[in-house]
Design a protein around this motif. Structure first.
Motif, mmCIF file in Angstrom:
data_model
loop_
_atom_site.group_PDB
_atom_site.id
_atom_site.type_symbol
_atom_site.label_atom_id
_atom_site.label_comp_id
_atom_site.label_asym_id
_atom_site.label_seq_id
_atom_site.Cartn_x
_atom_site.Cartn_y
_atom_site.Cartn_z
ATOM 1 N N TRP A 1 14.323 -1.796 -11.040
ATOM 2 C CA TRP A 1 14.141 -0.286 -11.642
ATOM 3 C C TRP A 1 13.244 -0.150 -12.823
ATOM 4 C CZ3 TRP A 1 15.461 2.797 -7.642
ATOM 5 C CH2 TRP A 1 16.711 2.319 -6.673
ATOM 6 N N ASN A 2 12.906 0.778 -12.807
ATOM 7 C CA ASN A 2 11.892 0.808 -14.003
ATOM 8 C C ASN A 2 12.492 2.428 -14.869
ATOM 9 O OD1 ASN A 2 9.673 -1.167 -14.070
ATOM 10 N ND2 ASN A 2 9.815 -0.049 -11.980
ATOM 11 N N TRP A 3 13.801 2.216 -15.390
ATOM 12 C CA TRP A 3 14.393 3.364 -15.828
ATOM 13 C C TRP A 3 13.851 3.759 -17.252
ATOM 14 C CZ3 TRP A 3 16.255 5.149 -11.633
ATOM 15 C CH2 TRP A 3 16.971 4.435 -10.924
ATOM 16 N N ARG A 4 13.732 5.123 -17.255
ATOM 17 C CA ARG A 4 13.250 5.459 -18.761
ATOM 18 C C ARG A 4 14.500 5.545 -19.696
ATOM 19 N NH1 ARG A 4 13.826 10.854 -20.565
ATOM 20 N NH2 ARG A 4 13.968 11.194 -18.189
ATOM 21 N N LYS A 5 15.826 5.793 -18.936
ATOM 22 C CA LYS A 5 17.100 5.613 -19.507
ATOM 23 C C LYS A 5 18.048 5.168 -18.387
ATOM 24 C CE LYS A 5 18.277 10.375 -19.804
ATOM 25 N NZ LYS A 5 18.686 11.437 -20.816
ATOM 26 N N GLN A 6 19.002 4.647 -18.578
ATOM 27 C CA GLN A 6 20.210 4.447 -17.394
ATOM 28 C C GLN A 6 20.623 5.534 -16.945
ATOM 29 O OE1 GLN A 6 20.693 1.432 -16.122
ATOM 30 N NE2 GLN A 6 19.138 0.492 -17.288
ATOM 31 N N PRO A 7 21.160 5.647 -15.659
ATOM 32 C CA PRO A 7 21.369 6.920 -15.096
ATOM 33 C C PRO A 7 22.952 6.738 -15.310
ATOM 34 C CG PRO A 7 20.854 5.073 -13.337
ATOM 35 C CD PRO A 7 20.456 4.583 -14.591
ATOM 36 N N CYS B 1 7.616 21.730 -8.078
ATOM 37 C CA CYS B 1 7.868 21.133 -9.397
ATOM 38 C C CYS B 1 9.380 20.466 -9.652
ATOM 39 C CB CYS B 1 7.669 22.219 -10.386
ATOM 40 S SG CYS B 1 7.925 21.788 -12.093
ATOM 41 N N TYR B 2 9.485 19.520 -10.238
ATOM 42 C CA TYR B 2 10.849 18.671 -10.487
ATOM 43 C C TYR B 2 12.012 19.884 -10.708
ATOM 44 C CZ TYR B 2 14.602 16.568 -12.984
ATOM 45 O OH TYR B 2 15.786 16.152 -13.265
ATOM 46 N N VAL B 3 11.606 20.810 -11.850
ATOM 47 C CA VAL B 3 12.521 21.820 -12.128
ATOM 48 C C VAL B 3 13.113 22.377 -10.862
ATOM 49 C CG1 VAL B 3 13.000 23.664 -13.627
ATOM 50 C CG2 VAL B 3 11.787 22.068 -14.471
ATOM 51 N N ALA B 4 11.868 23.087 -10.281
ATOM 52 C CA ALA B 4 12.257 23.856 -8.800
ATOM 53 C C ALA B 4 13.136 23.155 -7.745
ATOM 54 C CB ALA B 4 11.178 24.329 -8.474
ATOM 55 N N LYS C 1 0.721 -1.248 0.014
ATOM 56 C CA LYS C 1 0.043 -0.017 -0.064
ATOM 57 C C LYS C 1 0.842 1.262 0.081
ATOM 58 C CE LYS C 1 -3.812 -1.998 2.506
ATOM 59 N NZ LYS C 1 -5.049 -2.160 3.536
ATOM 60 N N ILE C 2 2.001 1.364 0.578
ATOM 61 C CA ILE C 2 2.957 2.410 0.493
ATOM 62 C C ILE C 2 3.666 2.464 -0.757
ATOM 63 C CG2 ILE C 2 4.974 3.369 1.801
ATOM 64 C CD1 ILE C 2 4.070 1.813 4.170
ATOM 65 N N ARG C 3 3.550 3.988 -1.310
ATOM 66 C CA ARG C 3 3.987 4.175 -2.540
ATOM 67 C C ARG C 3 5.643 4.445 -2.455
ATOM 68 N NH1 ARG C 3 0.193 8.825 -4.264
ATOM 69 N NH2 ARG C 3 0.604 9.580 -2.079
ATOM 70 N N PHE C 4 6.352 3.956 -3.083
ATOM 71 C CA PHE C 4 7.861 3.942 -2.950
ATOM 72 C C PHE C 4 8.300 5.109 -3.208
ATOM 73 C CE2 PHE C 4 12.223 3.139 -4.902
ATOM 74 C CZ PHE C 4 12.497 2.340 -4.119
ATOM 75 N N TRP C 5 8.090 5.878 -4.196
ATOM 76 C CA TRP C 5 8.560 7.275 -4.216
ATOM 77 C C TRP C 5 7.721 8.367 -3.748
ATOM 78 C CZ3 TRP C 5 13.233 7.765 -6.589
ATOM 79 C CH2 TRP C 5 13.893 6.735 -7.507
ATOM 80 N N PHE D 1 15.762 12.124 -4.239
ATOM 81 C CA PHE D 1 16.499 11.780 -5.095
ATOM 82 C C PHE D 1 15.759 12.384 -6.489
ATOM 83 C CE2 PHE D 1 17.074 8.846 -1.625
ATOM 84 C CZ PHE D 1 18.656 8.790 -1.559
ATOM 85 N N PRO D 2 15.623 13.753 -6.585
ATOM 86 C CA PRO D 2 14.915 14.001 -7.986
ATOM 87 C C PRO D 2 15.239 13.598 -9.398
ATOM 88 C CG PRO D 2 16.267 16.018 -7.244
ATOM 89 C CD PRO D 2 16.445 14.681 -6.024
ATOM 90 N N THR D 3 16.740 13.510 -9.463
ATOM 91 C CA THR D 3 17.209 13.021 -10.619
ATOM 92 C C THR D 3 16.936 11.592 -11.113
ATOM 93 O OG1 THR D 3 19.030 14.221 -10.367
ATOM 94 C CG2 THR D 3 19.236 12.746 -12.137
ATOM 95 N N LEU D 4 16.911 10.856 -9.797
ATOM 96 C CA LEU D 4 16.268 9.371 -10.235
ATOM 97 C C LEU D 4 14.932 9.355 -10.360
ATOM 98 C CD1 LEU D 4 18.459 7.271 -7.487
ATOM 99 C CD2 LEU D 4 18.897 7.796 -9.961
ATOM 100 N N PHE D 5 13.927 10.028 -9.902
ATOM 101 C CA PHE D 5 12.602 10.119 -9.853
ATOM 102 C C PHE D 5 12.198 10.598 -11.244
ATOM 103 C CE2 PHE D 5 8.719 12.375 -9.512
ATOM 104 C CZ PHE D 5 7.909 11.204 -9.141
ATOM 105 N N THR D 6 13.014 11.271 -12.035
ATOM 106 C CA THR D 6 12.607 11.723 -13.231
ATOM 107 C C THR D 6 12.967 10.687 -14.282
ATOM 108 O OG1 THR D 6 12.707 13.633 -14.773
ATOM 109 C CG2 THR D 6 14.745 12.849 -13.970
ATOM 110 N N LEU D 7 13.764 9.864 -13.994
ATOM 111 C CA LEU D 7 14.326 8.605 -14.900
ATOM 112 C C LEU D 7 13.098 7.605 -14.687
ATOM 113 C CD1 LEU D 7 18.050 8.504 -14.412
ATOM 114 C CD2 LEU D 7 16.724 9.291 -16.208
#
Length: 327
Positions: free
Chosen positions: A100-106, A222-225, A53-57, A71-77
Motif C-alpha cells: 500500500w502507498n497510503w497518504r495516511k493510514q485508513p 468526481c471523487y466527491v460525487a 500493464k494493467i493499472r491497479f486502481w 473503494f473510493p475512500t481507499l483510492f483517495t488515500l
C-alpha cells in the motif's frame, strides 16, 4: 497513449485535447456511445498475466468495476494512483502481499470496512504468468467485432432529454431547471466556458484535481460525487449508484420499484443531490469554502426533506425518521 497522458490526472482514457489523430477520434466515439449508456472503456477488461500493464486502481480486472469506483475512500488515500498490478501485488517466496502507498493510514469506519472487503477480494487472486491481455467485455466475448457492438446498441434506445428528465412537482422550479440544464450540458462548467472562449487555462476540477471539470465529472465521476452517490444508495437502501455519466442517474432511478411513492422520493433525493453538488462546487470556487462531504450529505437530507414535506401533501414525514430512513 504516453503522449496523451498527464501526471496531473488519472483519466480512464488518457486524452490530450491539443493533439488530433486516430486516438482523438476513438475518444470522441466513446463520448458518442455515452448517449446510448454504453462506455467503450467499461467494455474492455484486463486479464492479468504478470501485472505489468494493467493499472491497479484505474482499469477493470479484478471485478466488473474499477477498484477506484468500488473503494473510493481507499483510492483517495492512495498516493500512487496510476500504479500497475505488479507494483501493488508483491510475490515473495510464493507468498502474496499487498504494497500500500497510503497518504495516511485508513482509520475511519468507512475506510476500514472498505479495506476488509478489498482484502477478501484479493485473497484468491494469483498471477497467471505471461503478458497481460485485454478482452472485450461486450456480449461476454474475448474479441471485439462490429456485430457485437451493434447488438449492444440495438438493445438500448438512445435516451433523449425528454425521456430522461420528468418535471418533478416535489422539487422547486430552480432545482428542476438546474437538473434540466445539467442534462443538456448547459451549465457554466470549466470545459464549457473554455469552449466558448470565456475562460483560458487548465480546466481541471478544483475538488479532486483529477480530470476536466465537466457536467459528467462534477455529478458522476468526481471523487466527491462518487462518495455522495454511494452513501445515498446506502441511505435509501437501493443498489449503490455506479455511474460515469449524469444520464446514468436517471436510468438508475427508473429501475427503483414503483410503490408507495418510493421511486419519486428517490428521484427527488437525486435532484436535491445534483442541486447541492452544484452549489458546493460554486461555493468552493467563488467563496473559497472547503468541500466537506458530510456537510453535502447533510444538506441533501435537509433540503430533500424540506421540499418533499412542503410540496408533497400526500406524505406525512418525520425528520428524525427521514434522516436515518431506509426506504
Amino acid at each position: 497513449m504516453s503522449i496523451h497522458h498527464t501526471p496531473r490526472s488519472w483519466p480512464i482514457i488518457s486524452h490530450n485535447k491539443r493533439l488530433n489523430g486516430t486516438w482523438d477520434k476513438i475518444v470522441k466515439i466513446d463520448k458518442a456511445l455515452a448517449t446510448y449508456q454504453v462506455s467503450l472503456a467499461d467494455s474492455i477488461k484486463g486479464q492479468v498475466g504478470n501485472g505489468s500493464k494493467i493499472r491497479f486502481w484505474l482499469d477493470i480486472w479484478l471485478t466488473e468495476d474499477r477498484l477506484k469506483d468500488q473503494f473510493p475512500t481507499l483510492f483517495t488515500l492512495e498516493t500512487a494512483k496510476s500504479c500497475v498490478v505488479a507494483d501493488q501485488c508483491i510475490v515473495t517466496n510464493g507468498n502474496y502481499s499487498i504494497k500500500w502507498n497510503w497518504r495516511k493510514q485508513p482509520r475511519s469506519g468507512e475506510a476500514v470496512n472498505e479495506l476488509m472487503e478489498f482484502l477478501d477480494l484479493l485473497y484468491y487472486f494469483r498471477f497467471k504468468g505471461g503478458e497481460d491481455k485485454w478482452v472485450w467485455g461486450g456480449e461476454a466475448l474475448d474479441s471485439f467485432s462490429v456485430a457485437t457492438m451493434k447488438k449492444v446498441l440495438y438493445r438500448v434506445d438512445p435516451p433523449c432529454s425528454k425521456s430522461i428528465l420528468e418535471w418533478n412537482s416535489w422539487m422547486p422550479m430552480k432545482v428542476n431547471a438546474i437538473v434540466w440544464r445539467a442534462i443538456q450540458n448547459r451549465l457554466p462548467t470549466y470545459d464549457n466556458l473554455i469552449k466558448r472562449k470565456i475562460l483560458f487555462g487548465p480546466d481541471i476540477c478544483c475538488n479532486c484535481l483529477a480530470a476536466s471539470e465537466s457536467v459528467d465529472h462534477i455529478f458522476a465521476s468526481c471523487y466527491v460525487a462518487s462518495v455522495v452517490w454511494q452513501r445515498i444508495g446506502r441511505w435509501c437502501n437501493i443498489q449503490t449508484f455506479h455511474i460515469k455519466y449524469i444520464q446514468g442517474l436517471f436510468v438508475a432511478v427508473k429501475q427503483v420499484p414503483e410503490m408507495e411513492h418510493k421511486r419519486k422520493m428517490v428521484y427527488s433525493i437525486v435532484m436535491a443531490a445534483i442541486w447541492c453538488l452544484w452549489e458546493t462546487q460554486n461555493k468552493f470556487i467563488f467563496e473559497n469554502k472547503p468541500v466537506k462531504i458530510d456537510k453535502v450529505l447533510g444538506d441533501i437530507k435537509y433540503l430533500s426533506f424540506l421540499w418533499i414535506k412542503n410540496r408533497a401533501n400526500c406524505l406525512n414525514l418525520d425528520w428524525n425518521r427521514w434522516k436515518s430512513i431506509v426506504l
